[in-house]
Motif scaffolding. Structure first.
Motif, PDB file in Angstrom:
ATOM      1  N   GLY A  85       0.770  -1.231   0.000  1.00 44.47           N
ATOM      2  CA  GLY A  85       0.000   0.000   0.000  1.00 44.47           C
ATOM      3  C   GLY A  85       0.806   1.290   0.000  1.00 44.47           C
ATOM      4  N   ASP A  86       2.128   1.185   0.043  1.00 45.00           N
ATOM      5  CA  ASP A  86       2.967   2.392   0.065  1.00 45.00           C
ATOM      6  C   ASP A  86       3.180   2.880  -1.370  1.00 45.00           C
ATOM      7  OD1 ASP A  86       4.731   4.432   0.565  1.00 45.00           O
ATOM      8  OD2 ASP A  86       6.066   3.272   1.849  1.00 45.00           O
ATOM      9  N   VAL A  87       2.143   3.481  -1.933  1.00 45.36           N
ATOM     10  CA  VAL A  87       2.185   3.887  -3.334  1.00 45.36           C
ATOM     11  C   VAL A  87       3.186   5.021  -3.558  1.00 45.36           C
ATOM     12  CG1 VAL A  87      -0.156   3.106  -3.805  1.00 45.36           C
ATOM     13  CG2 VAL A  87       0.211   5.438  -3.017  1.00 45.36           C
ATOM     14  N   GLU A  88       3.373   5.873  -2.555  1.00 42.95           N
ATOM     15  CA  GLU A  88       4.340   6.966  -2.699  1.00 42.95           C
ATOM     16  C   GLU A  88       5.753   6.437  -2.877  1.00 42.95           C
ATOM     17  OE1 GLU A  88       2.064   6.852  -0.310  1.00 42.95           O
ATOM     18  OE2 GLU A  88       0.717   8.508  -0.843  1.00 42.95           O
ATOM     19  N   ARG A  89       6.135   5.438  -2.064  1.00 41.99           N
ATOM     20  CA  ARG A  89       7.489   4.887  -2.182  1.00 41.99           C
ATOM     21  C   ARG A  89       7.651   4.120  -3.492  1.00 41.99           C
ATOM     22  NH1 ARG A  89      11.849   4.421   0.841  1.00 41.99           N
ATOM     23  NH2 ARG A  89      10.777   5.454   2.578  1.00 41.99           N
ATOM     24  N   MET A  90       6.626   3.378  -3.879  1.00 38.65           N
ATOM     25  CA  MET A  90       6.693   2.661  -5.155  1.00 38.65           C
ATOM     26  C   MET A  90       6.879   3.641  -6.312  1.00 38.65           C
ATOM     27  SD  MET A  90       3.849  -0.378  -4.829  1.00 38.65           S
ATOM     28  CE  MET A  90       3.889  -1.556  -3.480  1.00 38.65           C
ATOM     29  N   ALA A  91       6.164   4.758  -6.249  1.00 41.14           N
ATOM     30  CA  ALA A  91       6.296   5.776  -7.288  1.00 41.14           C
ATOM     31  C   ALA A  91       7.691   6.386  -7.267  1.00 41.14           C
ATOM     32  CB  ALA A  91       5.231   6.858  -7.095  1.00 41.14           C
ATOM     33  N   LYS A  92       8.225   6.632  -6.065  1.00 44.13           N
ATOM     34  CA  LYS A  92       9.567   7.196  -5.934  1.00 44.13           C
ATOM     35  C   LYS A  92      10.607   6.267  -6.544  1.00 44.13           C
ATOM     36  CE  LYS A  92      12.969   8.639  -2.467  1.00 44.13           C
ATOM     37  NZ  LYS A  92      13.256   8.770  -1.002  1.00 44.13           N
ATOM     38  N   TYR A  93      10.498   4.975  -6.247  1.00 41.45           N
ATOM     39  CA  TYR A  93      11.434   3.990  -6.806  1.00 41.45           C
ATOM     40  C   TYR A  93      11.308   3.949  -8.334  1.00 41.45           C
ATOM     41  CZ  TYR A  93      12.525   1.934  -2.214  1.00 41.45           C
ATOM     42  OH  TYR A  93      12.975   1.709  -0.931  1.00 41.45           O
ATOM     43  N   SER A  94      10.082   4.003  -8.816  1.00 39.18           N
ATOM     44  CA  SER A  94       9.851   3.959 -10.270  1.00 39.18           C
ATOM     45  C   SER A  94      10.486   5.160 -10.954  1.00 39.18           C
ATOM     46  CB  SER A  94       8.351   3.919 -10.560  1.00 39.18           C
ATOM     47  OG  SER A  94       7.741   2.785  -9.987  1.00 39.18           O
ATOM     48  N   LEU A  95      10.285   6.328 -10.391  1.00 32.72           N
ATOM     49  CA  LEU A  95      10.848   7.550 -10.967  1.00 32.72           C
ATOM     50  C   LEU A  95      12.367   7.527 -10.937  1.00 32.72           C
ATOM     51  CD1 LEU A  95       8.351  10.148  -9.457  1.00 32.72           C
ATOM     52  CD2 LEU A  95       8.687   9.654 -11.896  1.00 32.72           C
ATOM     53  N   ASP A  96      12.931   6.923  -9.896  1.00 33.36           N
ATOM     54  CA  ASP A  96      14.386   6.801  -9.783  1.00 33.36           C
ATOM     55  C   ASP A  96      14.955   6.057 -10.987  1.00 33.36           C
ATOM     56  OD1 ASP A  96      16.983   6.838  -8.795  1.00 33.36           O
ATOM     57  OD2 ASP A  96      16.683   5.066  -7.546  1.00 33.36           O
ATOM     58  N   LEU A  97      14.264   5.007 -11.413  1.00 34.29           N
ATOM     59  CA  LEU A  97      14.736   4.221 -12.553  1.00 34.29           C
ATOM     60  C   LEU A  97      14.406   4.887 -13.886  1.00 34.29           C
ATOM     61  CD1 LEU A  97      13.839   0.593 -11.381  1.00 34.29           C
ATOM     62  CD2 LEU A  97      16.113   1.573 -11.635  1.00 34.29           C
ATOM     63  N   LEU A  98      13.241   5.462 -13.968  1.00 34.56           N
ATOM     64  CA  LEU A  98      12.801   6.058 -15.236  1.00 34.56           C
ATOM     65  C   LEU A  98      13.554   7.337 -15.587  1.00 34.56           C
ATOM     66  CD1 LEU A  98       8.931   5.549 -14.937  1.00 34.56           C
ATOM     67  CD2 LEU A  98      10.545   4.219 -16.312  1.00 34.56           C
ATOM     68  N   THR A  99      14.185   7.965 -14.600  1.00 32.68           N
ATOM     69  CA  THR A  99      14.908   9.222 -14.854  1.00 32.68           C
ATOM     70  C   THR A  99      16.427   9.051 -14.800  1.00 32.68           C
ATOM     71  OG1 THR A  99      14.748   9.802 -12.494  1.00 32.68           O
ATOM     72  CG2 THR A  99      13.023  10.633 -13.961  1.00 32.68           C
ATOM     73  N   ASN A 100      16.887   7.811 -14.635  1.00 29.73           N
ATOM     74  CA  ASN A 100      18.322   7.532 -14.570  1.00 29.73           C
ATOM     75  C   ASN A 100      18.632   6.404 -15.540  1.00 29.73           C
ATOM     76  OD1 ASN A 100      20.961   6.702 -13.903  1.00 29.73           O
ATOM     77  ND2 ASN A 100      20.710   7.358 -11.766  1.00 29.73           N
ATOM     78  N   GLU A 101      19.023   6.778 -16.744  1.00 25.81           N
ATOM     79  CA  GLU A 101      19.189   5.791 -17.814  1.00 25.81           C
ATOM     80  C   GLU A 101      20.236   4.733 -17.482  1.00 25.81           C
ATOM     81  OE1 GLU A 101      20.212   5.618 -22.604  1.00 25.81           O
ATOM     82  OE2 GLU A 101      19.697   7.530 -21.650  1.00 25.81           O
ATOM     83  N   LYS A 102      21.373   5.143 -16.929  1.00 28.13           N
ATOM     84  CA  LYS A 102      22.437   4.187 -16.614  1.00 28.13           C
ATOM     85  C   LYS A 102      21.988   3.196 -15.543  1.00 28.13           C
ATOM     86  CE  LYS A 102      26.473   6.937 -17.936  1.00 28.13           C
ATOM     87  NZ  LYS A 102      27.766   7.530 -17.487  1.00 28.13           N
ATOM     88  N   LYS A 103      21.336   3.705 -14.523  1.00 29.26           N
ATOM     89  CA  LYS A 103      20.844   2.835 -13.447  1.00 29.26           C
ATOM     90  C   LYS A 103      19.793   1.878 -13.983  1.00 29.26           C
ATOM     91  CE  LYS A 103      19.283   3.030  -8.645  1.00 29.26           C
ATOM     92  NZ  LYS A 103      19.001   3.915  -7.486  1.00 29.26           N
TER      93      LYS A 103
END
Length: 375
Positions: A322-340
């Protein structure tokens, strides 16, 4: 070996694994007989050494409900005797293991063995229907062999039923030669879904409440405000109407696509960037494994067998239910960091190949069968 396999033939992880296992066993020279009320949906073409036996249920005025468990046991007896089966491999404790036990007591060949694979719902069902506990416990204890798809499920089974039965953990598997990212340079599907080069997130399930599909939508709602993106929802089920209502309420109708049940998962996964699986309960997470095989990092909840599949901060991220905020944060971390993202994508594919490929797991079942037959 001559093996009878019983599973639910409809969409779902247990049916997929049972069917793919049967196909692989047949390719390895074993004779496989599927016994169910319908042809498993993954048996789409003729495979040598595979046979299907339909369980027919009749309706009588005297009986208010079809007697499927007894009809299944009767068909198991027939197939075991006429095809000279070595063992019955049933997926789910009830009603399949119960029917197999009854069949074993009746067949003329007393050498027939029964092994049961637990997939999760049969175990967690007791929490909803305590009256089933004695039946599930009996069916597990009377099986000649028992396997579970994760360590989590094994421990939960032993705890829930207070049994000392030896349970072998054999995880789900994937064909990494089939499930792999295909070239999307000229992919019409991706261009149609994301014509402006948006990122694509995907979720596949049977849309039951336990899958928390609405959480996937809420996660996406946060993501799309930061990164142009689309969400693909694959599958169907009782919660679909609620999901469609939420999409309309959040004004996401142009960004969220309901694709329904799909057979062409490889193209869909290959066209996507991230896989979301925010389930409340997941004994293994086969859908996530298929996504990983296609190089998709996974954003999941920290339940059941998912932590055994998804290595946190390596091939995906794990969050609390249910922690949708953290899931979104993790998703954005990957979607905005091409090398990672590339590192995580590579790790996801490598883990699927090195830990869960069919060439590794299917021999574990063969060894399990041999141990049962020699006991």
């Amino acid at each position: 070996m001559k093996i009878g396999i019983t599973c639910y033939p409809t969409y779902g992880g247990s049916g997929v694994i049972a069917t793919e296992l049967g196909k692989e066993l047949a390719m390895r020279g074993h004779e496989v007989h599927f016994i169910s009320y319908a042809l498993p949906f993954r048996l789409t073409k003729y495979v040598e050494n595979i046979f299907f036996h339909e369980v027919e249920t009749s309706t009588y005025p005297l009986f208010e409900f079809p007697l499927y468990s007894l009809a299944l046991a009767s068909k198991m007896i027939e197939v075991a005797e006429f095809e000279n089966l070595d063992l019955l491999h049933v997926h789910y404790a009830i009603p399949h293991a119960t029917s197999a036990y009854l069949a074993k007591q009746i067949v003329k060949d007393k050498k027939l063995k029964v092994t049961t694979t637990l997939h999760g719902t049969d175990i967690t069902l007791v929490g909803l229907e305590p009256s089933f506990l004695p039946l599930v416990k009996f069916s597990i204890e009377e099986s000649d062999g028992v396997t579970a798809v994760s360590r989590f499920l094994k421990e939960k089974t032993l705890t829930n039923y207070s049994i000392e039965k030896d349970i072998t953990v054999i995880p789900n598997f994937v064909d990494t030669e089939l499930f792999k990212k295909v070239s999307i340079d000229d992919c019409a599907f991706r261009k149609h879904i994301a014509p402006k080069g948006e990122k694509i997130l995907v979720h596949t399930s049977n849309f039951r409440a336990v899958k928390r599909v609405t959480d996937a939508i809420k996660v996406f709602n946060i993501i799309q405000k930061e990164v142009p993106s689309k969400l693909l929802l694959v599958g169907d089920g009782p919660d679909r109407s609620e999901c469609e209502r939420l999409v309309r309420e959040l004004n996401l109708s142009d960004s969220v696509k309901f694709l329904g049940k799909q057979d062409g998962l490889v193209e869909i996964l290959s066209s996507s960037d991230l896989f979301l699986i925010p389930s409340q309960s997941e004994s293994f997470g086969l859908a996530a494994l298929e996504a990983m095989a296609c190089g998709l990092p996974v954003i999941s909840s920290s339940v059941g067998g998912l932590p055994e599949l998804v290595k946190h901060n390596e091939c995906g991220f794990i969050s609390e239910i249910g922690d949708v905020e953290r899931m979104a944060k993790y998703s954005l971390d990957l979607l905005t960091n091409e090398k990672k993202y590339e590192v995580f994508s590579h790790n996801a594919r490598s883990r699927a190949i090195n830990k869960f490929d069919k060439s590794i797991i299917v021999p574990m079942y063969e060894e399990h069968y041999k141990n049962i037959l020699s006991s």
